[in-house]
Structures are given as structure tokens and as C-alpha cells.
Enzyme design. Sequence first.
Site, mmCIF file in Angstrom:
data_model
loop_
_atom_site.group_PDB
_atom_site.id
_atom_site.type_symbol
_atom_site.label_atom_id
_atom_site.label_comp_id
_atom_site.label_asym_id
_atom_site.label_seq_id
_atom_site.Cartn_x
_atom_site.Cartn_y
_atom_site.Cartn_z
ATOM 1 N N ASP A 37 28.848 53.957 -2.060
ATOM 2 C CA ASP A 37 28.450 54.203 -0.788
ATOM 3 C C ASP A 37 27.207 54.047 -0.839
ATOM 4 O O ASP A 37 26.247 54.448 -1.311
ATOM 5 C CB ASP A 37 29.123 55.414 -0.400
ATOM 6 C CG ASP A 37 30.447 55.722 -0.398
ATOM 7 O OD1 ASP A 37 31.329 55.088 0.329
ATOM 8 O OD2 ASP A 37 31.372 56.731 -0.851
ATOM 9 N N ASP A 77 26.852 52.795 -7.874
ATOM 10 C CA ASP A 77 26.887 53.717 -7.144
ATOM 11 C C ASP A 77 27.669 52.450 -6.055
ATOM 12 O O ASP A 77 27.162 51.475 -5.960
ATOM 13 C CB ASP A 77 26.463 54.797 -6.531
ATOM 14 C CG ASP A 77 27.208 55.481 -5.580
ATOM 15 O OD1 ASP A 77 28.813 55.616 -5.526
ATOM 16 O OD2 ASP A 77 26.573 56.088 -4.420
#
Length: 661
Positions: free
Chosen positions: A97, A95
Site C-alpha cells: 500500500d 510494502d
Amino acid sequence: MTSEKLQLHPIPVGYGLRSDSVEESWQQRSASSPGGGRPTSSKHTPTEAACNGEPEDQQQLARSAGGCIGNPVPANRIFVNRSLHLDRIKYYGFDMDYTLAVYNSPVFEEMQFNLIMKRLVHIGYPEELLNYKYDAKFSIRGIWFDCLYGTLLKVDAYGNILNCVHGFDFLSRAEYSRKYPNKFAILDRKRYNVLNTLFNLPEAYVCACLVDYFKFSDEYVQIETGVMAGDTMLSYASLYQDIHSAVDNMHDEGSMKTETLENLSKYVVKDERMKQLITNIKSSGGHVFLVTNSEYLYTDKIMEYLFDSPNQTWVSYFDVVVVNSRKPLFFGEGTALREVNMKTGSLKIGHFKGSLERGNVYSGGSSAEFTRLLGAQGKDVLYIGDHIFGDILKSKKNQGWRTFLVVPELANELVVWIEERALFQRLDDLNSYLTDLYSNLGSKGYSPDIVATQERILETAWVMDQKYGKMGSVFRSGSRQTFFASQVMRFADLYSSTCANLLSYPFSYLFKAPSQLMPHEQSTTPHSFASVTMYGRVASPLTLNAESIAAEIVKGPLSPVLSPVDTEIRGRSRSNTEGPSYEGGTAPPIKTMDSEGETDTEDEEVLQFTCRSDGNATTTDDERGVDEQSEQNMQQFSIRHDDDVVMSVGIVDMDPEYNTN
């Protein structure tokens, strides 16, 4: 050595903790309620600095707490729920963020909080709300907002309420039992909103601020499910809808992203280890992909800031890049997979059906389609993210991917857990005392008076909670694990404070989960034991609190003298020069001290003891017995196994020349 004796007895309840400090903190509990959300200083303590993603601070704190030599220090450790062999991982997914892009906390959350408040004022809420200041010590992940009563609930894995907060008021059990008669809440998504992500931290604090404002405003009358102003009612359900809409607006309209991109150095931590991590994965033969919910233009600016160099673009680090994935939908039915025009950020027309090509960026899709195009099987993939639901739970349940949860809060949690271990030991002793009271009663036994002990348990649990923050630990309340902790244990194969901690391990490493015993297995048969060998002269008798011993010495008076020993593989021999030999290698050498307090490397005498899980101890010399239980001048350190302190050890009547300071 013949005159020295090995002694065993339990360390007294409350050892290392003044009882008046518990009572004083308990009495001050109500003082931290109204107005408790207004911090008086913006300066960071060292603990806060470690939580803010600064690697040097994390390592320094971990070392000061007793990180082991030859193994990653606690802040650099990866923790294991289910065994995982990196040799078998072919694809590493990330991922963006809070995973590759680490945001500067609490500055980033404070910015979000201010944007949400401004939006609420814009749609008609009182301007006085702008007077609230963000308190980073209030919110934790995994709490529930009750849209019926306006409370924030910290619950355990089964819905039992651990903490109940209304505004900034921490309600007593008697107070919240009127709203929740069984001190229990059933997770109904229409009533409760689970604030599970790091993006939810400012949202949770906004909820507390708004409830606090309307509760004490002279213009409103408080009712059980909201507030009234004349003939107008504002329910807590409506209040949360407005808060959630303001949060969505902040994300969708781009105010948060615009503010972030205009101040990248302020909000985004540039961690060079991330580039090194991906480079090392690829050098070991692994493939790397990025799947993020952020749209391309935002992703491009963030990743360019973190990864770009004169000779390499950020896209070139990855085999495949997917933006705007819309997780958790990505792990279900998904959306149409489309190719991104990297010059304009727009999406090319039509559903992409070809082969995924390196150097291109894609949008949307589904995990099923993605893994098919990638040619991967479920367990070939290790997916790394911070979102327990969107990244970890769904990828695990729907695709069978192996999972790695990033928990930035863990850096601070480890520091508190190590430094305040005496509190948990006191709590454990009190619970053991309760167990002992009932263990020998029989079917016709009397009912013992346990009120005072239960009150001491509550007091100690509360004091321990406050060491972490106003809502306590994200993982526990006293001796009970939280709802969030249960999700981590169930769905995250691995977890750590940052994915960069993978750099502390070779990519052939086997992460081995500890064995799990059920209560009937623990209490009816003796089980595994391990041994620890101590090198050097013992100036006086040794006192042990005997439980299952295995692992490393993490702090206390012996830490300057005894280097931590890797006892995950049990010791076989006693070498004074190279350290004890193990089936899996050689542990670090151990320093010793002579009777004059000087380092001694010759003619060390060795006292070896083996302590079984049933509490019985033996030594290598049958002539040395277990007697003369003395408690004077007792000093304590801890021994750990798989990050759980499983035993406390004390030295009695230590040589006066030995100065631990």
C-alpha cells in the site's frame, strides 16, 4: 576578458520578494481559519497533479524547475541520509500500500473521509457532519492530535509547537500558550496520537471537522477539554476514540477495500514502472520479496491489477510473499508463520517451519524468523515502504535492515521548494541579521531591539508555509524542521517520492550521504570548497553571493544558456567542446552565447572562479580583482549541492541582446 571583473557582495535581504506580499498574506492569515476546510473547486493544478503520482506531470514540473541534464530530475531523485551501496544489497523488500500500489490522491483519501463520516453518523453523531467536504490541502503527515484539548499540533523534533489548530482555527502563539505554557508538548501516547501515515490524512481532517462542528453548534457549550449538551459531556478524548473506532471499522469490516476493488481504475494508479523495477532488480542478481499488512484476497486483486499479464502472474515477480504481516508487530515478537491456500485465501493449519518457496504465499511471521529462513543478514536487505514507524523505524531498529522511505508528498514539496526559494533566502537573511546583531556585543553589550525582525521572521515563515498547504510543509515550518522530518533523517537511509525512482540509477550505484559538520566544526575552521567553471563571454561584471559553491544551476536567467554541471566531483579542466572533465567522468557540454545573443561554439573565453566556504573568492587570473560592486539590473539564479541551494548568483548589466524570455 581583461576588462571584465569579478565582484562579490551579499544579495540584499528580500531580493526577489516584495515585502508587501508577505505583509498582505500575514494579515489574511485568520481568513483561512473557520470554514477553511471546504474547497471551492475539485480541479487539480499542475502541482497537485504531480502529487497525485502522475509521472509525466512530475517530470514536466521538475524539468521546468531546472532538473539537471545527465542526472535524474528533482522529482526522479533519491535523497540520501546515510550512504548505501546497492552492490551490497542482496534482498529488496517492498510494502504494497502506497509503495507498489500507489493510490490516486486525493480521490482515495476523500473516499475514506466519506466512509468515516458515514460510520460516525451511523453510531449516533449528527447527520450535519455529512455536509463537510474533504480538503486535500489541509492535512499533512506527522501532526499530533491532542486528546485533552482537541488540537492538531505541528511540532519540531523536540516537541516545540510550530502550529496549533483547533478545528479550522489557527491559534496565535498567545492563544495556544495558555494551553501549552512553554509552547512545548511531551509525546505521551496516552494523550497524543501521532498521525504519521498516509492513511491518517483523512483521519486528521475528520478530527478537525468534528471539533469545528461542536465548537460552533448552538446545541453544545464549549469547555476546555470538550463540549457539553445539558448534563452530557463529550470530551475530546471520547471524540477521538469514536473517530479511531470508525477508522478501524472501515479497514476491518472491509468497506474501504470493497469500494477500492470495485473501482480499481479510479483509486489505484497503474504504474508500469513497478514491473520494470522488479524485473531490473532480478536481472541484476537481486532477490525480491513482498511484506504487506493487507490480507491475501485484497493483496491478490490489487497486485493482479498492477502486475498480471497473459504470460506472467504477479506472484511470479517475487521470491517470497508475506501477507497479513501485522507490522510493526512483524518486526518484534511477530505471529505464527502460516501458509496461504491461494485458491480460497484461507490459512493452512499449523506454524510453517519449512523453507520459503517461490510461488507460495505466507501469512504473518516475524522479521527474525523471516530473515533466518531467507538466509539474509540485516544489511543485506533494503526494505522499501511508506510507513515511517511500521516500515522504516522498526525494521531499522530491530533488524538493522537498510531502509527506503516512500514520500509521495515530496513531488509537490520539491516544486514549492524550488519555485519559492526566494522566501527561504529572505528567512535565512533575517536569521543571519539576528545573529550578526549579537555576534559582536561582547560580555557587556547592550540588548538590541529585535522585535521587528522577529515579527518579520514569523511573517515570512507563515507565507512560506502557505505555499505548501494550510498546515505548511510536511518537513519544515520556516527554518525549523518538523517531527516527521527528524524521523525521516534518523531512520530512512534513502527517501524519494516513489520507489520507481530506483530506475534512474544502476544497481551498482553508491548513494553517498553528504558530510555532516557540527556547529563547532563549521564555525571555527575553513573546510571544503568546490569550483564552478562558466563558459562563454561575460558581457558585464559578475556578482556573487559567496558561500560554499558546488553543484548544479537549477533556474534563472542563465538556465537556457548554461547546462547544469555535475559538480559533485570537483572540476579539473576546461574543455569547450566536451564539457569540463572530472575525476568521475565528463560533465555535459555547455552552450555559450556571443555578444549578439547567438549560440557560439568557437573561440569561447572562459572565466573560472573558485569560491570558498569562508566567502573569499579567487579567479584563475590574479590581475582580475574584486571591485566595482554594482546592483543595477541584477538577475538571479541558484546553484545547488545535494539538493540544497548553497549559493545565489546574479548577473549585473547583462548584454541587452540577451533575452531570458
